[in-house]
Scaffold this active site. Sequence first.
Site, PDB file in Angstrom:
ATOM      1  N   ASP A   1       0.838  -1.199   0.000  1.00 59.35           N
ATOM      2  CA  ASP A   1       0.000   0.000   0.000  1.00 59.35           C
ATOM      3  C   ASP A   1       0.876   1.254   0.000  1.00 59.35           C
ATOM      4  O   ASP A   1       2.076   1.207   0.322  1.00 59.35           O
ATOM      5  CB  ASP A   1      -0.881  -0.043   1.257  1.00 59.35           C
ATOM      6  CG  ASP A   1      -2.165   0.747   1.121  1.00 59.35           C
ATOM      7  OD1 ASP A   1      -2.296   1.521   0.157  1.00 59.35           O
ATOM      8  OD2 ASP A   1      -3.043   0.594   1.993  1.00 59.35           O
TER       9      ASP A   1
ATOM     10  N   ASP B   1     -10.702   2.234  -3.441  1.00 60.65           N
ATOM     11  CA  ASP B   1     -11.274   2.042  -2.108  1.00 60.65           C
ATOM     12  C   ASP B   1     -12.790   2.105  -2.150  1.00 60.65           C
ATOM     13  O   ASP B   1     -13.443   1.884  -1.133  1.00 60.65           O
ATOM     14  CB  ASP B   1     -10.753   3.118  -1.149  1.00 60.65           C
ATOM     15  CG  ASP B   1      -9.432   2.712  -0.517  1.00 60.65           C
ATOM     16  OD1 ASP B   1      -9.048   1.530  -0.645  1.00 60.65           O
ATOM     17  OD2 ASP B   1      -8.786   3.570   0.103  1.00 60.65           O
TER      18      ASP B   1
HETATM   19  C1  DGJ Z   1      -5.806   1.976   1.771  1.00 61.07           C
HETATM   20  C2  DGJ Z   1      -6.156   0.755   0.983  1.00 61.07           C
HETATM   21  O1  DGJ Z   1      -6.646   1.122  -0.264  1.00 61.07           O
HETATM   22  C3  DGJ Z   1      -7.186  -0.052   1.761  1.00 61.07           C
HETATM   23  O2  DGJ Z   1      -7.604  -1.154   1.018  1.00 61.07           O
HETATM   24  C4  DGJ Z   1      -6.578  -0.487   3.073  1.00 61.07           C
HETATM   25  O3  DGJ Z   1      -5.523  -1.375   2.835  1.00 61.07           O
HETATM   26  C5  DGJ Z   1      -6.111   0.719   3.853  1.00 61.07           C
HETATM   27  N1  DGJ Z   1      -5.275   1.580   3.059  1.00 61.07           N
HETATM   28  C6  DGJ Z   1      -5.373   0.299   5.092  1.00 61.07           C
HETATM   29  O4  DGJ Z   1      -4.824   1.342   5.762  1.00 61.07           O
END
Ligand code: DGJ
Length: 745
Positions: free
Chosen positions: A481, A551
């Site tokens: 991430d 997201d």
């Molecule tokens: C952003 C990601 O896109 C999410 O899927 C998740 O992993 C969060 N960060 C976790 O902090």
Amino acid sequence: MAIEFHKDSQTFHLHNAFISYIFKVLPSGHLGQLYYGRAIHDRPDFDHLFETAYRSMSVHYFDGEPAYSLEHIKQEYPTCGTGDIHLPALDAAAPNGSRLLDLHYQSHTIAPGKPPLEGGELPSTYVESPDEAVTLTVTLADALAGVTVDLVYTLYEGLPVLTRHAVIGYTGEGTLRLDRAMSFCLDLPDMDYDLVELTGAWARERHVVTRPLAHGVQGVYSLRGCSSHHFNPFLALKRHETTEFAGEVYGFSLVYSGNFAAQADVDPYHVTRVTMGIHPQGFRWDLHSGERFTTPEAVLVYSEQGLNGMSQTYHQLYRTRLARGEWRDKVRPILVNNWEATYFDFTEEKLLGLAAEAKRLGIELFVLDDGWFTNRNDDHGGLGDWQINYEKLPDGIQGFGAKLHEMGLLFGLWIEPEMVNAGTALWNEHPDWVLHEPGRRPQQGRFQYVLDYSNPAVVDWIFARLCSVLDGVPVDYIKWDMNRSISDAYSCTAASDAQGMVLHKYILGVYRLYRLLTERYPHILFESCASGGARFDPGMLACAPQCWTSDDTDAVERLRIQYGTSFVYPVSSMGAHVAAAPNHQVGRITSLTMRANVAIFGAFGYELDLTALGEHGQDLVARQVAFVKKYRELLQFGTFWRLKSPFEGNEAAWMTVSSDQRTALVGQYLILQEVNAGYRRLRLAGLDPDRLYRVTRLGSGARAAGQPVTAYGDELMRAGLVTTDEDPASEGDFASHLYLIEAAE
Ligand code: DGJ
């Protein structure tokens, strides 16, 4: 496939069964662009395509020849100060301050295959055997400035694909300062195009926006240190009449994950100059004698089969000759991710409960997302130390992973290795490893700071730290991430004249860490992620074969996001999960069926508390999982067609067809229900017109499957599939249907 050089006319003709790309060495020694488009016959010369004209106020290259003006010649790699008065491909300052550059043809080589990009760390498309492509390198030079430019062109054999990049060298005294080094320039002879771009923001990435070209500069860019949610390193020029299925389109895609610029600059004579490369803002690269700089690779695709044709070429190339590693050709495991199920609030017991239910329903991979390390019960702390939180996981991630393996599940782990929180040991011990200017307070993003990946020592340290976490732990999947835009791009360990290199070196550091990790753990499936889809780009796809698309997990929003993403990126690369309803981002309630019917056209998984679904929901999940297992080869690796755009109406549809054209799956989605509506037909695509197919509308939720009907491929593609719903009230809003198309004989 061939790259011809016609010596007498000094003309290069790069052609395969699909495309021709023609340019020549002009009398002045510059490279003049003559044609790019559908394949045309080869000829000893194409001089009749060379155009220039006397235009008042322009400067002329040869004394007494007012019509020979570089400003009005379509060029391959224009510079500035010596007659071309547009935005150039290359802008550099010599030690004497001169920005004048005049590049002339020196030599060229033509060789089978496609070598990796010089310098080693930039990702690029590749070949598996030399007969898949042929590469032309044309060397240009400005002797006075001591500058050389290698223009590198690779033509693929079976695809309408040409890749381009440039390598700039310096042989002069002192330092040459590169301020702008685009990957390519293409001057097209007219402006009768629509510009297509993928634009958005967090949770609404890669929406399709189309606008007619106008005079002046238009395009997309990122200055965020990553390719960004906001714009994708892609643009296309399509003819106004081009549709998803027919017509001319030129695609341009940059294999790069950092700051980029992609633009079309239309001059008053309607010439369209397309350039793409690292964004010049903040970029400065010093070359000393003997040094060379390699630009990222751009991938040019030409299609006469509309936008679908362009996308299918990108899908094929990026899935098989950009993505790499053990997972490239393997169907992807169905996963459950605990993020939207628990966020930071979990115990091992809770996770194992979720895992047990996942296993019972047939899911194959359990992904432990953010929050498994110390000081990480919210997003204010913990990043950088990577110390396991034994309160949450009493036997560590090793023990937790072993328990998952005993249950028969694969184990996936989340990391965010480019960031650090204040207060961690890493932060305290290495303050100079954080991007910031000493004396100036750096900006926070999601309460965290950015590690200086332009410094190789930082990358080495993080690699060693991650190895100590991962070695001996049964990890099968990693989600990498990256959750903030980059600001304060100043490296405390770099010299003052190297600060303009920081952001490019940063992304090279990211690529290097990916390489080190994928070499050490070749069996691990990597999924890239950046606060959803802020780094969904070809550079990342070369590192990790799949990427978290957004997201936003709402099925209706995802129709648009996945539709737009599919303009360039294959279905197998798009992480797509069934999440809870009401949805956590938009509060919308959609059926479990609708959510799955959208997510199956992606790297499929779940991201909700499966234990809370109830018996009926769990049964449905088990059936969805079994269905995806049965058809995932087709879903992930079939030929993907967009049929109806969610950007244009209330209905969206897409389908995927197996390579032997015997099987296809159609997804059809009605966003808001309509009463007493008109008849509805869906014209399919990609089928064998002469084959008889059996068409079954699959059961959805409580609704039983329809009675199969038979139809020839031509009928389904011309007359269409009747999708009029006899019972709209029972479906409600956000209705969806899957149609299975199978060879009937
Ligand atoms: C952003 C990601 O896109 C999410 O899927 C998740 O992993 C969060 N960060 C976790 O902090």
